[in-house]
Design a protein around this motif. Sequence first.
Motif, mmCIF file in Angstrom:
data_model
loop_
_atom_site.group_PDB
_atom_site.id
_atom_site.type_symbol
_atom_site.label_atom_id
_atom_site.label_comp_id
_atom_site.label_asym_id
_atom_site.label_seq_id
_atom_site.Cartn_x
_atom_site.Cartn_y
_atom_site.Cartn_z
ATOM 1 N N GLN A 75 -69.137 130.107 -22.993
ATOM 2 C CA GLN A 75 -68.736 130.547 -24.321
ATOM 3 C C GLN A 75 -68.456 132.048 -24.302
ATOM 4 O O GLN A 75 -69.109 132.808 -23.576
ATOM 5 N N SER A 76 -67.496 132.461 -25.083
ATOM 6 C CA SER A 76 -67.191 133.882 -25.159
ATOM 7 C C SER A 76 -68.349 134.635 -25.817
ATOM 8 O O SER A 76 -69.114 134.070 -26.598
ATOM 9 N N PHE A 77 -68.510 135.889 -25.484
ATOM 10 C CA PHE A 77 -69.564 136.724 -26.060
ATOM 11 C C PHE A 77 -69.080 138.158 -26.143
ATOM 12 O O PHE A 77 -68.089 138.534 -25.517
ATOM 13 N N GLU A 78 -69.777 138.951 -26.927
ATOM 14 C CA GLU A 78 -69.419 140.350 -27.112
ATOM 15 C C GLU A 78 -70.258 141.225 -26.179
ATOM 16 O O GLU A 78 -71.486 141.257 -26.298
ATOM 17 N N MET A 79 -69.601 141.916 -25.268
ATOM 18 C CA MET A 79 -70.296 142.819 -24.351
ATOM 19 C C MET A 79 -70.286 144.224 -24.946
ATOM 20 O O MET A 79 -69.226 144.767 -25.237
ATOM 21 N N LYS A 86 -67.650 146.700 -29.176
ATOM 22 C CA LYS A 86 -67.896 145.567 -28.290
ATOM 23 C C LYS A 86 -66.570 144.990 -27.801
ATOM 24 O O LYS A 86 -65.557 145.092 -28.481
ATOM 25 N N LYS A 87 -66.609 144.403 -26.627
ATOM 26 C CA LYS A 87 -65.434 143.752 -26.061
ATOM 27 C C LYS A 87 -65.769 142.291 -25.758
ATOM 28 O O LYS A 87 -66.895 141.985 -25.356
ATOM 29 N N THR A 88 -64.772 141.429 -25.943
ATOM 30 C CA THR A 88 -64.999 139.998 -25.768
ATOM 31 C C THR A 88 -64.763 139.562 -24.328
ATOM 32 O O THR A 88 -63.683 139.794 -23.775
ATOM 33 N N PHE A 89 -65.774 138.945 -23.753
ATOM 34 C CA PHE A 89 -65.691 138.443 -22.387
ATOM 35 C C PHE A 89 -66.183 137.002 -22.342
ATOM 36 O O PHE A 89 -66.814 136.511 -23.283
#
Length: 205
Positions: A75-79, A86-89
């Motif tokens: 699942q995508s998450f915010e780093m 935050k960036k989505t990875f």
Amino acid sequence: MKLLFTILIGLFICTTTVAQNFAKETEIFRQKYKQEFIKTDNSPLKKDDLQYLKFYDPDSTFQVPAIFSRAKNSQSFEMPTYSGTKKTFVKYGTIRFRLYGKRQTLTVYRSLSLQTLPQYRDYLFLPFKDKTSGNETYGGGRYIDLKTSDVKDGNFILDFNKAYNPYCAYSEGYNCPIPPKVNTMPVSVEAGEKNFGKEHEVSTK
């Protein structure tokens, strides 16, 4: 005896040649890396700053064979980044390898925003920290760029000599992802880029 001597000389020449080729390839990579600062519009460095970029000597012991395992149903998450944004990875997979004779595991990520750009479609992101972080290398960790095409039948070569600093190591105001704790290595990776050699203030929280 003469045959043994000839074999030893041959092995020495072969080993020396391999080492020289590796050092040359690493130097070519670093020269291209430096030139990118000049070409990139939002670069934190100017041409005169490049002299302050510091690196460990090329060391082939930090170029290691690794086993790649693709993540399932990630699942995508915010780093988080050092600027507070935050960036989505998405977790792309894990890599297993040995360093100093000990088993190591790192997680590889994929940027969802970069994935939409043709030139970065196969780009993979490996952020990490190690025992040199905050001492000989940038306290905020370092990055290694990988490509999906680097993986061959679940195997690839991981080269820490290509580890580089995020822009935050040179200046404030950049959205540099913070390496997840799972990617903090309990060993010293004395390869790749060192601390920037010019005095400045950066955030490494």
